[in-house]
Design a protein around this motif. Sequence first.
Motif, PDB file in Angstrom:
ATOM      1  N   ALA A  54       0.840  -1.207   0.000  1.00 56.70           N
ATOM      2  CA  ALA A  54       0.000   0.000   0.000  1.00 56.70           C
ATOM      3  C   ALA A  54       0.874   1.257   0.000  1.00 56.70           C
ATOM      4  O   ALA A  54       0.604   2.214  -0.739  1.00 56.70           O
ATOM      5  CB  ALA A  54      -0.922  -0.003   1.218  1.00 56.70           C
ATOM      6  N   GLU A  55       1.947   1.247   0.805  1.00 51.60           N
ATOM      7  CA  GLU A  55       2.849   2.408   0.854  1.00 51.60           C
ATOM      8  C   GLU A  55       3.576   2.608  -0.475  1.00 51.60           C
ATOM      9  O   GLU A  55       3.701   3.733  -0.970  1.00 51.60           O
ATOM     10  CB  GLU A  55       3.872   2.249   1.991  1.00 51.60           C
ATOM     11  N   ILE A  56       4.037   1.500  -1.061  1.00 48.90           N
ATOM     12  CA  ILE A  56       4.745   1.596  -2.348  1.00 48.90           C
ATOM     13  C   ILE A  56       3.797   2.104  -3.434  1.00 48.90           C
ATOM     14  O   ILE A  56       4.144   2.979  -4.226  1.00 48.90           O
ATOM     15  CB  ILE A  56       5.319   0.229  -2.785  1.00 48.90           C
ATOM     16  N   THR A  57       2.589   1.544  -3.462  1.00 54.32           N
ATOM     17  CA  THR A  57       1.602   1.938  -4.469  1.00 54.32           C
ATOM     18  C   THR A  57       1.280   3.422  -4.373  1.00 54.32           C
ATOM     19  O   THR A  57       1.193   4.119  -5.397  1.00 54.32           O
ATOM     20  CB  THR A  57       0.325   1.096  -4.318  1.00 54.32           C
ATOM     21  N   ALA A  58       1.143   3.918  -3.156  1.00 52.93           N
ATOM     22  CA  ALA A  58       0.839   5.341  -2.957  1.00 52.93           C
ATOM     23  C   ALA A  58       1.947   6.218  -3.543  1.00 52.93           C
ATOM     24  O   ALA A  58       1.664   7.223  -4.214  1.00 52.93           O
ATOM     25  CB  ALA A  58       0.654   5.634  -1.467  1.00 52.93           C
ATOM     26  N   VAL A  59       3.205   5.832  -3.303  1.00 51.71           N
ATOM     27  CA  VAL A  59       4.343   6.604  -3.840  1.00 51.71           C
ATOM     28  C   VAL A  59       4.357   6.533  -5.371  1.00 51.71           C
ATOM     29  O   VAL A  59       4.502   7.551  -6.054  1.00 51.71           O
ATOM     30  CB  VAL A  59       5.687   6.108  -3.265  1.00 51.71           C
ATOM     31  N   LEU A  60       4.182   5.336  -5.919  1.00 48.18           N
ATOM     32  CA  LEU A  60       4.241   5.161  -7.371  1.00 48.18           C
ATOM     33  C   LEU A  60       3.130   5.941  -8.072  1.00 48.18           C
ATOM     34  O   LEU A  60       3.344   6.529  -9.138  1.00 48.18           O
ATOM     35  CB  LEU A  60       4.158   3.676  -7.741  1.00 48.18           C
ATOM     36  N   ASN A  61       1.953   5.947  -7.480  1.00 50.23           N
ATOM     37  CA  ASN A  61       0.838   6.696  -8.073  1.00 50.23           C
ATOM     38  C   ASN A  61       1.143   8.188  -8.110  1.00 50.23           C
ATOM     39  O   ASN A  61       0.728   8.898  -9.027  1.00 50.23           O
ATOM     40  CB  ASN A  61      -0.457   6.441  -7.296  1.00 50.23           C
ATOM     41  N   GLN A  62       1.871   8.659  -7.117  1.00 50.65           N
ATOM     42  CA  GLN A  62       2.211  10.070  -7.053  1.00 50.65           C
ATOM     43  C   GLN A  62       3.358  10.415  -8.007  1.00 50.65           C
ATOM     44  O   GLN A  62       3.332  11.429  -8.699  1.00 50.65           O
ATOM     45  CB  GLN A  62       2.606  10.438  -5.620  1.00 50.65           C
ATOM     46  N   VAL A  63       4.368   9.543  -8.043  1.00 46.74           N
ATOM     47  CA  VAL A  63       5.587   9.825  -8.820  1.00 46.74           C
ATOM     48  C   VAL A  63       5.413   9.524 -10.308  1.00 46.74           C
ATOM     49  O   VAL A  63       5.926  10.243 -11.161  1.00 46.74           O
ATOM     50  CB  VAL A  63       6.786   9.022  -8.243  1.00 46.74           C
ATOM     51  N   GLN A  64       4.691   8.438 -10.619  1.00 46.71           N
ATOM     52  CA  GLN A  64       4.520   7.985 -12.014  1.00 46.71           C
ATOM     53  C   GLN A  64       5.883   7.911 -12.731  1.00 46.71           C
ATOM     54  O   GLN A  64       6.126   8.590 -13.725  1.00 46.71           O
ATOM     55  CB  GLN A  64       3.574   8.930 -12.773  1.00 46.71           C
ATOM     56  N   PRO A  65       6.794   7.066 -12.223  1.00 45.16           N
ATOM     57  CA  PRO A  65       8.162   7.054 -12.775  1.00 45.16           C
ATOM     58  C   PRO A  65       8.245   6.518 -14.204  1.00 45.16           C
ATOM     59  O   PRO A  65       7.504   5.609 -14.579  1.00 45.16           O
ATOM     60  CB  PRO A  65       8.909   6.125 -11.817  1.00 45.16           C
TER      61      PRO A  65
END
Length: 298
Positions: A54-65
């Motif tokens: 959940a924490e990783i997904t939240a970061v990835l959704n924000q960053v969109q690397p």
Amino acid sequence: MTNAAKTVLITGSEGFTGKYMAAEMRSAGYHVVGLGTKSSTAVDYYQADLLSIAEITAVLNQVQPDIVIHLAAIAFVGHGDANAFYQVNLQGTRNLLAALAALDKTPEAVLLASSANVYGNTSEGVLSESTLPAPANEYAVSKLAMEYMARLWQDRLPIIITRPFNYTGVGQTENFLLPKIVAHFHRQESKIELGNLDVWRDFSDVRSVVNAYRRLIEAKAFGHTVNVCSGNVYSLREIVAMIEEMSGHHIDIRVNPAFVRAGEVKTLCGDASLLHSLIGNWQTPPLKETLCWMLEAK
């Protein structure tokens, strides 16, 4: 799209390799975002636990690397908690890949750092990617397991796996052998305890290693598992003599039997042919230059 428009997410960005990786990508014009488990005042840095999807997904959704370079791992072979190797190096990586695969925007490259430790201690001489892995400790097993797990995602994600051999540089902790030796000389200590002095190992400079990682990404070396190594070997005895010559300080070496590994292979040298075929001319500075940099930086 120019590099400046591309966002690179580096896990373990505040670690030894991560800091050099971030500098390498920034110097090539990329926008770098860091991720780690500890808090940091670094710009564009996110704190997240790889064991929490959940924490990783939240970061990835924000960053969109656009690019992901996964360096976060427990890397010290002597780490006391064997379970942590599997939790972080295997499960943490799986969580990251699952979260990446679930994104609406698939990254254009995902580089996973494994380790030449997967080759173990049974194969002497020059080791290529076709050498049969024979991991000899929990860390190496966790890294090999990570490689096999990652292959299950290769149809969904553009994955590159690297197997770096020994590398060093300014900022590496004294848990590791070469920084330990350099620190003893810098402090002008009279003696040092080491293990077997007549073992030959392949050492690279951290700055060259991160350069190879960037170039593998830009070469789109997807589906490959690639050795990153110098192809040159030095014995510990030679390394100590080299630093003695540079520093003008003599140190008395005591061989501590506790540091001598049973059945240790005399020579481990990497074959960098695949790396060169993928990225062209690449080399690491002579070890003497790297040691001089480390000695002067103390």
